[in-house]
Design a protein around this motif. Sequence first.
Motif, PDB file in Angstrom:
ATOM      1  N   GLY A   1     131.993 -45.473  98.858  1.00 47.26           N
ATOM      2  CA  GLY A   1     131.499 -46.737  99.517  1.00 47.26           C
ATOM      3  C   GLY A   1     130.099 -47.710  98.756  1.00 47.26           C
ATOM      4  N   CYS A   2     129.138 -47.190  97.688  1.00 42.65           N
ATOM      5  CA  CYS A   2     128.088 -47.449  97.839  1.00 42.65           C
ATOM      6  C   CYS A   2     128.226 -46.959  96.186  1.00 42.65           C
ATOM      7  CB  CYS A   2     126.962 -46.510  97.986  1.00 42.65           C
ATOM      8  SG  CYS A   2     126.487 -46.650  99.869  1.00 42.65           S
ATOM      9  N   GLY A   3     128.902 -47.149  95.505  1.00 39.51           N
ATOM     10  CA  GLY A   3     128.838 -47.450  93.759  1.00 39.51           C
ATOM     11  C   GLY A   3     128.986 -45.821  93.113  1.00 39.51           C
ATOM     12  N   GLY A   4     129.042 -45.050  94.068  1.00 38.77           N
ATOM     13  CA  GLY A   4     129.052 -43.792  93.356  1.00 38.77           C
ATOM     14  C   GLY A   4     130.412 -42.659  92.686  1.00 38.77           C
ATOM     15  N   LYS A   5     129.766 -41.701  91.860  1.00 34.26           N
ATOM     16  CA  LYS A   5     130.950 -41.224  91.201  1.00 34.26           C
ATOM     17  C   LYS A   5     131.423 -40.108  91.959  1.00 34.26           C
ATOM     18  CE  LYS A   5     129.717 -43.043  86.934  1.00 34.26           C
ATOM     19  NZ  LYS A   5     130.634 -44.078  86.727  1.00 34.26           N
ATOM     20  N   VAL A   6     132.931 -39.778  92.463  1.00 32.69           N
ATOM     21  CA  VAL A   6     133.058 -38.497  92.394  1.00 32.69           C
ATOM     22  C   VAL A   6     134.216 -37.932  91.827  1.00 32.69           C
ATOM     23  CG1 VAL A   6     134.072 -37.366  94.641  1.00 32.69           C
ATOM     24  CG2 VAL A   6     133.302 -39.625  95.010  1.00 32.69           C
ATOM     25  N   PHE A   7     133.578 -36.308  91.676  1.00 36.37           N
ATOM     26  CA  PHE A   7     134.729 -35.751  91.016  1.00 36.37           C
ATOM     27  C   PHE A   7     134.945 -34.286  91.799  1.00 36.37           C
ATOM     28  CE2 PHE A   7     134.660 -32.614  87.371  1.00 36.37           C
ATOM     29  CZ  PHE A   7     136.021 -32.643  87.070  1.00 36.37           C
ATOM     30  N   TYR A   8     136.391 -34.494  91.224  1.00 42.60           N
ATOM     31  CA  TYR A   8     137.245 -33.701  91.680  1.00 42.60           C
ATOM     32  C   TYR A   8     137.813 -32.488  90.614  1.00 42.60           C
ATOM     33  CZ  TYR A   8     140.853 -31.208  94.227  1.00 42.60           C
ATOM     34  OH  TYR A   8     141.986 -30.257  95.337  1.00 42.60           O
ATOM     35  N   ASP A   9     136.589 -31.125  90.837  1.00 46.19           N
ATOM     36  CA  ASP A   9     137.782 -30.188  90.180  1.00 46.19           C
ATOM     37  C   ASP A   9     138.546 -29.212  90.464  1.00 46.19           C
ATOM     38  OD1 ASP A   9     137.341 -27.970  88.160  1.00 46.19           O
ATOM     39  OD2 ASP A   9     134.961 -27.326  88.751  1.00 46.19           O
ATOM     40  N   SER A  10     139.374 -29.601  89.233  1.00 42.91           N
ATOM     41  CA  SER A  10     140.839 -28.364  89.781  1.00 42.91           C
ATOM     42  C   SER A  10     140.321 -27.001  89.583  1.00 42.91           C
ATOM     43  CB  SER A  10     141.741 -29.575  88.906  1.00 42.91           C
ATOM     44  OG  SER A  10     141.783 -28.843  87.402  1.00 42.91           O
ATOM     45  N   LYS A  11     139.701 -26.833  89.328  1.00 45.74           N
ATOM     46  CA  LYS A  11     139.457 -25.111  88.745  1.00 45.74           C
ATOM     47  C   LYS A  11     138.661 -24.757  90.080  1.00 45.74           C
ATOM     48  CE  LYS A  11     137.102 -21.277  86.616  1.00 45.74           C
ATOM     49  NZ  LYS A  11     136.242 -21.204  85.770  1.00 45.74           N
ATOM     50  N   PRO A  12     139.409 -24.183  91.376  1.00 42.14           N
ATOM     51  CA  PRO A  12     138.399 -23.274  92.282  1.00 42.14           C
ATOM     52  C   PRO A  12     136.893 -22.409  91.867  1.00 42.14           C
ATOM     53  CG  PRO A  12     140.643 -22.848  92.381  1.00 42.14           C
ATOM     54  CD  PRO A  12     141.018 -23.178  90.739  1.00 42.14           C
ATOM     55  N   THR A  13     135.815 -23.153  92.998  1.00 40.27           N
ATOM     56  CA  THR A  13     134.788 -22.384  92.923  1.00 40.27           C
ATOM     57  C   THR A  13     134.042 -21.442  94.067  1.00 40.27           C
ATOM     58  OG1 THR A  13     134.020 -24.332  93.432  1.00 40.27           O
ATOM     59  CG2 THR A  13     134.298 -24.077  91.391  1.00 40.27           C
ATOM     60  N   LEU A  14     135.211 -21.542  94.805  1.00 41.52           N
ATOM     61  CA  LEU A  14     134.752 -20.453  95.845  1.00 41.52           C
ATOM     62  C   LEU A  14     136.334 -20.049  97.298  1.00 41.52           C
ATOM     63  CD1 LEU A  14     135.236 -21.874  98.541  1.00 41.52           C
ATOM     64  CD2 LEU A  14     132.944 -23.129  98.265  1.00 41.52           C
ATOM     65  N   ARG A  15     136.123 -18.981  97.533  1.00 41.91           N
ATOM     66  CA  ARG A  15     136.699 -18.343  97.169  1.00 41.91           C
ATOM     67  C   ARG A  15     137.095 -18.411  99.504  1.00 41.91           C
ATOM     68  NH1 ARG A  15     139.317 -14.234  94.077  1.00 41.91           N
ATOM     69  NH2 ARG A  15     139.351 -13.081  96.104  1.00 41.91           N
ATOM     70  N   TYR A  16     137.290 -19.191 100.186  1.00 39.58           N
ATOM     71  CA  TYR A  16     137.335 -19.455 101.402  1.00 39.58           C
ATOM     72  C   TYR A  16     138.562 -19.397 102.495  1.00 39.58           C
ATOM     73  CZ  TYR A  16     137.837 -24.304 104.652  1.00 39.58           C
ATOM     74  OH  TYR A  16     138.243 -24.745 105.746  1.00 39.58           O
ATOM     75  N   ARG A  17     137.406 -18.237 103.270  1.00 45.38           N
ATOM     76  CA  ARG A  17     138.427 -17.764 103.687  1.00 45.38           C
ATOM     77  C   ARG A  17     138.372 -18.127 105.105  1.00 45.38           C
ATOM     78  NH1 ARG A  17     135.414 -12.147 103.556  1.00 45.38           N
ATOM     79  NH2 ARG A  17     133.891 -13.088 102.646  1.00 45.38           N
TER      80      ARG A  17
END
Length: 327
Positions: A214-230
């Motif tokens: 909303g405030c004009g920033g940047k978001v990056f969604y990395d398609s490589k998993p970087t954690l194991r979500y229990r």
Amino acid sequence: MPSCTHFDALCANRPKQVDGALPKVAILLCTYQGQCYLAEQLDSFVTQSHTNWDVWVSDDGSRDNTLSILEDYQHKWGIDRLSLHFGPNKGFQANFLFLTCNVNIDADYYAYSDQDDVWEVDKLARAVKWLESVPQHIPALYCTRTRLVDRNNNHIGFSPLFSKPLSFSNALVQNVGGGNTMVFNNAARALLCKAGANLPVVTHDWWAYLVVTGCGGKVFYDSKPTLRYRQHDDNLVGMNATWMALFERFCMLMQGKFSHWNDGNIAALRKLHENLTPESCEILEHFVKARQMSFVTRLMYLKRSGIYRQTLIGNLGLIAAAIFRKI
């Protein structure tokens, strides 16, 4: 948004640096009754290839051995490496925002952490590499896909892979990044701190996505998993990709919870009105008006707002919410 292949190449070419030259990452870890898995999560911090980090813990009233475990690690690592604090005892969302707005925490980047996951060795390195590519004055938020594991850390799947653009129009009706994957810069943190810790938002991660886009920033969604979500029975917030979870969310929508969440998000966004971009202000006003209008006008304003979710099922649910005035 850089492609994953290009981003992998950037990470592979990352220059070697001594710890003192690496950007500092403050790991913001919130705990509550976390004795079962906490040590494994803390151990995964030690394995990070990006080694310049410290841990700021906010415990929200644990009555098990959580505090003893944290004190043991603090003794082993030193108080400069692990700082222990006590949260507001108002739930995980308030605890994370309380920690985010702690004025004593000073770093280059900030990484949210749950108490029961396991980080892959390159989690911080990948986040920092992308964040360093964004000018410091621009709010920036990194998040990733996750590998799903059972209570014994056995692989059981992956979180959904999102492909549509990340934007404020998406953030108004959906959070794409789990807080346990998020890392953000000081420009993003300044906005979060400006809004404050006492907010009516439902989750800290959805709020971060709303603020940065909303405030004009940047978001990056990395398609490589970087954690194991229990995934386990004690999860406060788990994955919602199963058919049963989707049905439960539809029931919540019909009960008006989605509308209530939007009430809170909109009220919180008003606190940052002067920081929202003109485009975001227009999108937000169309969305607000749509929620107040009669059926035909409601659909017209929703179309003008451009809101969307990442999946077909999600967008069908959004249409249903609009039809039944549950948005």
